[in-house]
Design a protein around this motif. Structure first.
Motif, mmCIF file in Angstrom:
data_model
loop_
_atom_site.group_PDB
_atom_site.id
_atom_site.type_symbol
_atom_site.label_atom_id
_atom_site.label_comp_id
_atom_site.label_asym_id
_atom_site.label_seq_id
_atom_site.Cartn_x
_atom_site.Cartn_y
_atom_site.Cartn_z
ATOM 1 N N ASP A 179 7.115 7.696 8.918
ATOM 2 C CA ASP A 179 8.455 7.991 8.395
ATOM 3 C C ASP A 179 8.646 7.426 6.984
ATOM 4 N N GLN A 180 8.129 6.210 6.788
ATOM 5 C CA GLN A 180 8.270 5.560 5.482
ATOM 6 C C GLN A 180 7.635 6.412 4.383
ATOM 7 N N LEU A 181 6.434 6.926 4.657
ATOM 8 C CA LEU A 181 5.742 7.724 3.640
ATOM 9 C C LEU A 181 6.428 9.078 3.433
ATOM 10 N N LYS A 200 0.818 -1.234 0.000
ATOM 11 C CA LYS A 200 0.000 0.000 0.000
ATOM 12 C C LYS A 200 0.838 1.264 0.000
ATOM 13 N N THR A 201 1.768 1.329 0.943
ATOM 14 C CA THR A 201 2.538 2.568 1.092
ATOM 15 C C THR A 201 3.389 2.821 -0.155
ATOM 16 N N THR A 202 4.032 1.774 -0.630
ATOM 17 C CA THR A 202 4.838 1.901 -1.839
ATOM 18 C C THR A 202 3.960 2.342 -3.015
ATOM 19 N N ILE A 226 -4.807 8.795 0.404
ATOM 20 C CA ILE A 226 -4.716 8.455 1.833
ATOM 21 C C ILE A 226 -4.192 7.036 2.002
ATOM 22 N N ASP A 227 -3.031 6.916 2.606
ATOM 23 C CA ASP A 227 -2.438 5.603 2.883
ATOM 24 C C ASP A 227 -2.948 5.146 4.248
ATOM 25 N N THR A 228 -3.447 3.928 4.322
ATOM 26 C CA THR A 228 -4.014 3.460 5.588
ATOM 27 C C THR A 228 -3.227 2.283 6.157
ATOM 28 N N ALA A 280 -2.161 7.876 7.073
ATOM 29 C CA ALA A 280 -3.172 7.496 8.067
ATOM 30 C C ALA A 280 -2.932 6.111 8.650
ATOM 31 N N ASP A 281 -1.730 5.582 8.461
ATOM 32 C CA ASP A 281 -1.392 4.327 9.125
ATOM 33 C C ASP A 281 -0.796 4.691 10.481
ATOM 34 N N THR A 282 -1.643 4.664 11.518
ATOM 35 C CA THR A 282 -1.179 5.040 12.850
ATOM 36 C C THR A 282 -0.861 3.798 13.661
HETATM 37 MG MG MG Z 1 2.138 0.742 4.744
#
Ligand code: MG
Ligand code: GDP
Length: 444
Positions: free
Chosen positions: A140-142, A108-110, A183-185, A131-133
């Motif tokens: 940090d990755q995003l 997802k994030t990638t 929005i990344d979750t 939004a990945d809490t």
């Molecule tokens: Mg991710």
């Protein structure tokens, strides 16, 4: 596992009995699809479609029945993935808010970063929301990826409120006139975490009301894809799918199940870890890969030629019946067909009533050397579509222009025009000749 399909195709083409080959192939196809991720009910409906088409349609005369069969399999599978059309991946309205969903590690994030880069390159003003809490390092990755592609990231590493961050991020970017907001979750897969993940997705969806929800699945997911996709679909209706890690060994058969579960369209595939390794989904290429098929591509090519050939055949029938005239565009196609399918006289043989017995002066008229065909094609390549469709407008000055454009002499172009007229005349006389012969010998 999906390699079995490739073997099945080979085995099928090598089998000497057609009926037996079809039966065995359908079984092999079913087996291969089922063992490599695809849901049984879906496999059955696909094979039923194939069987129905086999019963209803008749194979083209000039095509090997086996090749025709494979092309039906290919078409039915391609249709399922969106057919000929590449998906429309551009935002249908602006601003456009996208919510990414999927399990942890699916990519997802990638993919969020890859898509941001894709849209940025297309000229959109893109913003990302982290939004990945759930995973501490997710923010940090995003941010890291955002820096790489120079796209701003909204987030708050001190907060666990994914819904709040999503909403604030969306509003923040909207107020700054951003056009595409992604929005990344979170995704999690520990025991008992599924329900809370789905609840969180539903809450974000309800609060943000995104324009599209994209399900990210890993090419190797397999059978689980159907249930997974259905579960997400219930809480946040999936509009699009991205399959990641297509650069690996998995062929992405699970995508078939995800499509079946959601009715969503596959938009992109991920082909590597880098931000530019994202491709717009191409249904035909995907199915080729699924079926494992250098072989199939040649068959599909051939199928296209046959369609062209049959088209031309129909046109000639019309001209013989006194309806219309061949255009230079038809002649051009005839040359292409000639090279691949054999001489015009062979095409004529497939026209009902124009049997082999028909003594044909056309032989001489159409027997052209390869050299001449090359010249004629060069001349036609220098013509406008208007000229190809209405050769009668080709006057002396046009002939001069065409000759210059193609590096030929004006006489070469005039010869093409004479050949063109002769072909039309020859076709027109065929009807009369056929009638005369019928009078002498009865119906042939
Ligand atoms: Mg991710
Ligand atoms: P998330 O947990 O769903 O956000 O997944 P990530 O985006 O963090 O990706 C998980 C891992 O998969 C990372 O190591 C990525 O580099 C890798 N990854 C993502 N997409 C692709 C892809 O298309 N090809 C390859 N080879 N690796 C990918």
């Amino acid at each position: 596992m999906l390699d079995n399909i490739k073997d099945a195709v080979k085995k099928f083409l090598g089998n000497s009995s057609y009926d037996k080959a079809v039966e065995e192939f359908i079984k092999d196809l079913q087996k291969a699809l089922i063992t490599s991720d695809v849901k049984v009910s879906l496999v059955l409906s696909l094979s039923n479609n194939i069987k129905q088409r086999l019963a209803k349609e008749k194979s083209p005369s000039v095509m090997e029945r086996k090749e025709w069969f494979i092309s039906i399999v290919y078409e039915e599978l391609s249709k399922f993935f969106g057919g000929d059309r590449a998906p429309n991946v551009l935002p249908s309205k602006l601003p456009y808010v996208i919510m990414m969903v999927g399990v942890q590690g699916s990519g997802k994030t990638t993919t969020t970063a890859k898509m941001a880069y894709f849209y940025k390159k297309k000229g959109y003003k893109v913003g990302l929301v982290a939004a990945d809490t759930y995973r501490p390092a997710a923010y940090d990755q995003l941010v890291q990826l955002g820096k790489q592609i120079q796209v701003p990231v909204f987030g708050d590493p001190s907060s666990k409120d994914a819904v709040g961050i999503s909403l604030r991020g969306k509003e923040e970017f909207l107020s700054q006139k951003f056009e595409v907001i992604i929005i990344d979750t979170a995704g999690r897969h520990g025991y008992g975490e599924e329900t809370s993940l789905l609840e969180e997705m539903q809450s974000i969806y309800d609060a943000v009301k995104p324009d599209d929800v994209i399900l990210v699945i890993d090419a190797s997911i397999g059978q689980k894809a159907y249930d997974l996709a259905s579960k997400f679909h219930k809480v946040a209706p999936i509009g699009s799918i991205v399959i990641t890690k297509m650069d690996g060994t998995a062929k992405g058969g699970g995508a078939l199940s995800a499509v079946a579960a959601t009715g969503a369209q596959i938009k992109f595939i991920g082909t590597g870890e880098k931000v530019n390794e994202l491709e717009v989904f191409d249904p035909r290429r995907f199915v080729s890969r699924l079926l494992g098929m250098g072989d199939i591509n040649t068959i599909i090519e051939k199928m296209k030629e046959v369609e062209d050939y049959e088209d031309l055949q129909k046109k000639m029938e019309d001209v013989i019946e006194g309806k219309g005239k061949l255009t230079l565009r038809d002649i051009y196609r005839q040359f292409v067909a000639l090279r691949k399918m054999g001489p015009l006289s062979k095409i004529l043989q497939h026209i009902p009533g124009m049997g082999v017995n028909l003594p044909s002066p056309s032989e001489d008229q159409v027997k052209l050397g390869e050299d001449k065909i090359k010249k004629f094609m060069a001349a036609m390549n220098s013509m406008t579509y208007k000229e190809l469709d209405n050769p009668s407008i080709i006057d002396r000055s046009r002939i001069r222009r065409i000759a210059e454009g193609s590096g030929l002499t004006a006489e070469d172009v005039r010869e093409l025009m004479r050949q063109y007229e002769a072909t039309n005349k020859m076709l027109k006389t065929l009807k009369k000749r056929k009638k005369d012969l019928e009078k002498m010998f009865g119906n042939i």
